[in-house]
Design a protein around this motif. Structure first.
Motif, PDB file in Angstrom:
ATOM      1  N   SER A  92       0.877  -1.237   0.052  1.00 15.22           N
ATOM      2  CA  SER A  92      -0.052   0.090   0.073  1.00 15.22           C
ATOM      3  C   SER A  92       0.812   1.073   0.083  1.00 15.22           C
ATOM      4  O   SER A  92       0.647   2.401  -0.638  1.00 15.22           O
ATOM      5  N   ILE A  93       1.940   1.370   0.833  1.00 23.44           N
ATOM      6  CA  ILE A  93       3.066   2.234   0.748  1.00 23.44           C
ATOM      7  C   ILE A  93       3.581   2.572  -0.534  1.00 23.44           C
ATOM      8  O   ILE A  93       3.587   3.585  -0.869  1.00 23.44           O
ATOM      9  N   PHE A  94       3.969   1.449  -1.142  1.00 22.56           N
ATOM     10  CA  PHE A  94       4.664   1.327  -2.469  1.00 22.56           C
ATOM     11  C   PHE A  94       3.800   2.064  -3.554  1.00 22.56           C
ATOM     12  O   PHE A  94       3.884   3.229  -4.125  1.00 22.56           O
ATOM     13  N   ARG A  95       2.381   1.611  -3.476  1.00 22.30           N
ATOM     14  CA  ARG A  95       1.500   2.016  -4.285  1.00 22.30           C
ATOM     15  C   ARG A  95       1.049   3.739  -3.984  1.00 22.30           C
ATOM     16  O   ARG A  95       0.936   4.569  -4.989  1.00 22.30           O
ATOM     17  N   LEU A  96       0.997   4.034  -2.830  1.00 15.72           N
ATOM     18  CA  LEU A  96       0.915   5.613  -2.637  1.00 15.72           C
ATOM     19  C   LEU A  96       2.107   6.424  -3.036  1.00 15.72           C
ATOM     20  O   LEU A  96       1.941   7.474  -3.586  1.00 15.72           O
ATOM     21  N   LEU A  97       3.299   5.861  -2.835  1.00 16.82           N
ATOM     22  CA  LEU A  97       4.470   6.693  -3.150  1.00 16.82           C
ATOM     23  C   LEU A  97       4.450   6.722  -4.748  1.00 16.82           C
ATOM     24  O   LEU A  97       4.918   7.628  -5.285  1.00 16.82           O
ATOM     25  N   ASN A  98       4.066   5.480  -5.476  1.00 14.74           N
ATOM     26  CA  ASN A  98       4.256   5.637  -6.711  1.00 14.74           C
ATOM     27  C   ASN A  98       3.131   6.512  -7.344  1.00 14.74           C
ATOM     28  O   ASN A  98       3.438   6.998  -8.335  1.00 14.74           O
ATOM     29  N   ILE A  99       1.973   6.559  -6.905  1.00 11.37           N
ATOM     30  CA  ILE A  99       1.088   7.516  -7.562  1.00 11.37           C
ATOM     31  C   ILE A  99       1.470   9.059  -7.230  1.00 11.37           C
ATOM     32  O   ILE A  99       1.070   9.816  -7.921  1.00 11.37           O
ATOM     33  N   SER A 100       1.860   9.205  -5.959  1.00 13.96           N
ATOM     34  CA  SER A 100       2.214  10.668  -5.685  1.00 13.96           C
ATOM     35  C   SER A 100       3.645  10.947  -6.254  1.00 13.96           C
ATOM     36  O   SER A 100       3.851  12.110  -6.152  1.00 13.96           O
ATOM     37  N   GLY A 101       4.389  10.125  -6.520  1.00 14.13           N
ATOM     38  CA  GLY A 101       5.758  10.126  -7.129  1.00 14.13           C
ATOM     39  C   GLY A 101       5.762  10.897  -8.645  1.00 14.13           C
ATOM     40  O   GLY A 101       6.854  11.095  -9.123  1.00 14.13           O
ATOM     41  N   GLY A 102       4.769  11.090  -9.374  1.00 13.65           N
ATOM     42  CA  GLY A 102       4.634  11.523 -10.530  1.00 13.65           C
ATOM     43  C   GLY A 102       4.137  10.807 -11.680  1.00 13.65           C
ATOM     44  O   GLY A 102       3.155   9.809 -11.094  1.00 13.65           O
ATOM     45  N   ARG A 103       4.100  11.093 -12.799  1.00 12.31           N
ATOM     46  CA  ARG A 103       3.227  10.507 -14.044  1.00 12.31           C
ATOM     47  C   ARG A 103       4.094   9.474 -14.907  1.00 12.31           C
ATOM     48  O   ARG A 103       5.360   9.783 -14.773  1.00 12.31           O
TER      49      ARG A 103
END
Length: 397
Positions: free
Chosen positions: A21-32
């Protein structure tokens, strides 16, 4: 024992789920994952200014490959800006870069809040309230202009020492488009660079009243050569001045200093050096910012004034290229390198400084005394020095 095993497995699964979940969150908030970019050019890549700007597009393609979809519109004049701007924004461009001069960019930006509009600055942006998604940028050209003047001064000094010309023949010619502060600032820095080596050198300026006309630019350069100019430079868009120098060199002593595009291929005998604004650092960093979902001004390195940014040698926004070692005077490379290092470790306050008086060509009552100095690009990326130096620069009618 079995219960302990089951509990351990369940704990591991919970931990993995949390990490996922943390990875998904970071991936989404980390850019496009991708970006759509528009480039609008006022001319096409056959002209020096536009070709030089297009190198930034090439740099984006090289770095991002298929992640960047790029749409280009060329030969867009100021009064034709609205249609291509709306077209690119309607196509979903995340960011649009424009290398020309038009107030339409700033006017339309609020209608497309999801698109970032980035325009090479064309006016004093200090103190202006602009849309949050409208940005301006420009390399501090006075720096590379001054350094190219040093290279020209070294060549003039060599010609004087070898008896090719006399001291009173230290005459520099400049083919310019219009009497804007951007152009005046650039050619003033150029002649001051020359005079840092040859204090008696003077300049003649010939305006073409157009940004891009091979015939007018070539004719203007030829006129300056006929008047005795031994160095020719330009702030226009075609190869006309370089061709004029190359052809005239068969009968006269003349050398050419380029701006924005190498002229060594069209003027191999007379081309001395080229000063260049580098658009790549800003364009690449702006794309980087959007890919990371960050603001442009938080990522781009330079002198930030709101949504307006400039920089010089210290950030690679200007550079010297194409030095012709077969033509340049001995010691030129070393002199150029020293000057560049001086810019990198200072603010350039030594350029517009000396025992000079400048007069505003549009208002003779507006003068400036450069004994106390003038700092260019202090509060805006657009060059503002607009004074003609008395007894140093003559504007041809």
């Amino acid at each position: 024992m079995k219960r302990v095993y089951i509990a351990t497995v369940l704990t591991c699964l919970v931990v993995l789920a949390v990490f996922y979940s943390i990875f998904r969150l970071l991936n989404i908030s980390g850019g496009r994952d991708s970006i759509r970019i528009g480039f609008i050019y006022d001319n096409d890549e056959s002209t020096a200014y536009t070709y030089n700007f297009s190198l930034a597009k090439d740099a984006v393609e090289k770095k991002y490959g298929e992640k960047a979809e790029i749409i280009t519109c060329s030969n867009v004049m100021e009064d034709e800006m609205e249609e291509p701007l709306r077209e690119l924004a309607d196509k979903g461009c995340d960011i649009i870069f424009f290398n020309g001069y038009s107030e339409k960019v700033m006017e339309l930006a609020p209608e497309y809040p999801k698109t970032e509009f980035c325009q090479t600055s064309y006016m004093d942006m200090s103190g202006l309230t602009v849309p949050a998604n409208y940005h301006t940028f420009k390399g501090e050209a006075y720096q590379c202009r001054y350094v190219s003047g040093i290279a020209a001064g070294m060549k003039i000094e060599q010609m004087i020492s070898e008896g090719i010309i006399s001291e009173d023949q230290a005459l520099v010619g400049l083919v310019a488009a219009f009497p804007t502060s951007e152009i005046i600032s650039g050619y003033t820095a150029f002649i001051l660079g020359v005079r840092s080596v040859v204090p008696q050198a003077v300049m003649r300026v010939c305006y073409t009243e157009t940004w891009s006309s091979y015939v007018h630019e070539r004719d203007a350069a030829q006129r300056l050569i006929d008047e005795g100019c031994v160095i020719i430079s330009q702030h226009t868009d075609t190869i006309g001045p370089a061709i004029a120098c190359e052809e005239a060199s068969q009968d006269k002593t003349v050398y050419f200093v380029g701006y924005n595009q190498s002229m060594s291929e069209v003027a191999p005998v007379t081309s001395l050096i080229t000063a260049r604004i580098c658009w790549e650092p800003y364009v690449l960093a702006s794309v980087d910012a959007l890919m990371a979902d960050k603001s442009i001004e938080s990522v781009v390195s330079g002198h930030v004034h709101g949504t307006d940014i400039s920089a010089g040698f210290e950030e690679g926004w200007v550079e010297m290229t194409d030095m012709n070692l077969q033509v340049a005077a001995p010691g030129t490379q070393e002199a150029v390198d020293r000057a560049i290092e001086r810019f990198k470790h200072g603010n350039g306050d030594f350029v517009f400084k000396g025992d000079y008086t400048g007069v505003d060509p549009d208002d003779p009552s507006d003068t400036i005394d450069l004994n106390s100095g003038y700092i260019e690009n202090e509060n805006t990326s657009y060059p503002l020095f607009h004074y003609i130096l008395t007894d140093v620069i003559t504007v041809e009618n």
